[in-house]
Design a protein around this motif. Structure first.
Motif, mmCIF file in Angstrom:
data_model
loop_
_atom_site.group_PDB
_atom_site.id
_atom_site.type_symbol
_atom_site.label_atom_id
_atom_site.label_comp_id
_atom_site.label_asym_id
_atom_site.label_seq_id
_atom_site.Cartn_x
_atom_site.Cartn_y
_atom_site.Cartn_z
ATOM 1 N N GLU A 75 0.184 63.540 -13.470
ATOM 2 C CA GLU A 75 -0.360 63.998 -12.257
ATOM 3 C C GLU A 75 -0.706 63.047 -11.190
ATOM 4 O OE1 GLU A 75 -3.523 66.599 -13.660
ATOM 5 O OE2 GLU A 75 -2.232 67.379 -15.381
ATOM 6 N N TYR A 76 -0.538 61.767 -11.250
ATOM 7 C CA TYR A 76 -1.071 60.784 -10.544
ATOM 8 C C TYR A 76 -0.628 60.718 -9.082
ATOM 9 C CZ TYR A 76 -3.628 57.733 -13.319
ATOM 10 O OH TYR A 76 -4.651 56.893 -13.892
ATOM 11 N N ASP A 77 0.588 61.581 -8.981
ATOM 12 C CA ASP A 77 1.131 61.819 -7.312
ATOM 13 C C ASP A 77 0.020 62.452 -6.521
ATOM 14 O OD1 ASP A 77 3.307 60.380 -7.620
ATOM 15 O OD2 ASP A 77 4.707 61.888 -8.237
ATOM 16 N N GLU A 135 -2.145 61.028 -3.263
ATOM 17 C CA GLU A 135 -2.304 61.830 -1.958
ATOM 18 C C GLU A 135 -3.588 62.031 -1.601
ATOM 19 O OE1 GLU A 135 -0.471 65.461 -2.907
ATOM 20 O OE2 GLU A 135 1.457 64.567 -3.112
ATOM 21 N N SER A 136 -4.498 61.763 -2.430
ATOM 22 C CA SER A 136 -6.031 62.000 -1.915
ATOM 23 C C SER A 136 -6.868 60.888 -2.017
ATOM 24 C CB SER A 136 -6.841 63.216 -2.728
ATOM 25 O OG SER A 136 -5.997 64.371 -2.784
ATOM 26 N N THR A 137 -6.211 59.595 -2.415
ATOM 27 C CA THR A 137 -6.959 58.343 -2.674
ATOM 28 C C THR A 137 -7.681 57.831 -1.354
ATOM 29 O OG1 THR A 137 -6.800 56.282 -3.704
ATOM 30 C CG2 THR A 137 -4.982 56.972 -2.583
ATOM 31 N N ASP A 138 -8.699 57.095 -1.569
ATOM 32 C CA ASP A 138 -9.267 56.499 -0.550
ATOM 33 C C ASP A 138 -8.973 55.177 -0.345
ATOM 34 O OD1 ASP A 138 -10.828 55.782 -2.684
ATOM 35 O OD2 ASP A 138 -12.596 56.445 -1.644
ATOM 36 N N SER A 139 -8.161 54.542 -1.418
ATOM 37 C CA SER A 139 -7.640 53.047 -1.537
ATOM 38 C C SER A 139 -6.924 52.863 -0.202
ATOM 39 C CB SER A 139 -6.709 53.229 -2.658
ATOM 40 O OG SER A 139 -5.913 51.843 -2.520
ATOM 41 N N LEU A 149 -12.080 66.328 -11.350
ATOM 42 C CA LEU A 149 -11.519 66.739 -10.162
ATOM 43 C C LEU A 149 -11.149 65.552 -9.305
ATOM 44 C CD1 LEU A 149 -14.662 68.973 -9.168
ATOM 45 C CD2 LEU A 149 -12.453 69.776 -10.251
ATOM 46 N N ILE A 150 -10.162 65.913 -8.615
ATOM 47 C CA ILE A 150 -9.676 65.116 -7.561
ATOM 48 C C ILE A 150 -10.337 65.393 -6.114
ATOM 49 C CG2 ILE A 150 -7.665 64.124 -6.227
ATOM 50 C CD1 ILE A 150 -5.859 65.279 -8.521
ATOM 51 N N VAL A 151 -11.160 64.498 -5.691
ATOM 52 C CA VAL A 151 -12.248 64.351 -4.479
ATOM 53 C C VAL A 151 -11.828 63.652 -3.504
ATOM 54 C CG1 VAL A 151 -13.637 65.530 -6.306
ATOM 55 C CG2 VAL A 151 -13.905 63.122 -5.475
#
Length: 264
Positions: A140-142, A146-150, A177-179
């Motif tokens: 599920e890392y894709d 997509e939502s990362t703030d890196s 949760l991906i936030v």
């Protein structure tokens, strides 16, 4: 005619730089047939100053070689526009980097002030972009990327919130949760927004340096219940946990987590 030493001193460049320009055919001084010494005329000096001019704007050697072969003014303008766009993108990146550095500095101060203490604090709004079963759910890392703030778009666990739902008998649900943090200037938000005006807030430490690798969930839960009683607050049965900072000490990881427990 000038020697390489005279030109180097006059233009403030090293002999190695002049030889490098020559290797790249950006300047073509004549060589004395008797001793092999380079001799530079005024046109060679024009070439060197032209190369220096473009290098000051960080134009690549390869591009300068193209310019030397022949470029119209419109072609030069096109090259400058491309470089201008690169600089603008770099400025935006540096702005984001500066912002991130300041946030991490604030997080360090937060750890020093809040570690092991409980206060009542608002949980600022976050946008939920998806869910993961666990932070090791690599399939599920894709969705996480997509939502990362890196800044480098690498997988960073700061884009995850661990959510625990519990009652008096124990944990009922444990998920991630991906936030995404919500900026004030954002107008359109696609995901569900979560925010709580009042929470019991604290910073806790995890990682082998402090826990020896043991699970501390029960200890944290006991501390949370005790703090709720001390503050005269009623827990709602939810806890949001966020990775604040991770570092090392004596070769062991120190992981600092901030915890928001909504209260009534």
């Amino acid at each position: 005619m000038y020697t390489i030493g005279q030109v180097a001193a006059f233009l403030g460049v090293s002999r190695d730089t002049l030889k490098f320009y020559e290797d790249k055919e950006l300047v073509r001084p004549k060589q004395d047939a008797e001793n092999g010494y380079r001799k530079y005329d005024r046109f060679d000096i024009y070439d060197i100053t032209t190369v220096n001019f473009y290098r000051e704007m960080d134009i690549e050697i390869k591009t300068i070689q193209e310019l030397r072969r022949s470029k119209s003014l419109s072609g030069i303008r096109s090259i400058l526009e491309v470089k201008e766009q690169e600089v603008l993108e770099d400025i935006e990146y540096k702005k984001l980097l500066l912002k991130k550095l300041r946030i991490v500095k604030e997080d360090c101060e937060k750890i020093e002030q809040c570690l092991g203490t409980y206060t009542i604090k608002e949980m600022a709004p976050i946008e939920v972009k998806g869910e993961m079963e666990h932070y090791t759910s690599y399939s599920e890392y894709d969705r996480l990327k997509e939502s990362t703030d890196s800044l480098k778009k690498a997988v960073v666990l700061t884009s995850l919130r661990r959510v625990i739902r519990f009652n008096d008998k124990g944990i009922l649900e444990d998920k991630f949760l991906i936030v995404k943090k919500i900026d004030d200037d954002e107008n359109e938000k696609e995901g569900h927004i979560i925010a709580y005006p009042q929470c019991l807030y604290t910073v806790i430490e995890d990682g082998r340096y402090s826990t020896g690798g043991k699970n501390t969930d029960r200890y944290v839960e006991a501390g949370l219940r005790k703090a709720a009683i001390e503050h005269g607050a009623e827990l709602t049965g939810l806890v949001y946990i966020n990775l604040l900072l991770s570092t090392y000490e004596d070769g062991l990881e120190r992981v600092f987590l901030e915890m928001y427990a909504p209260i009534k």
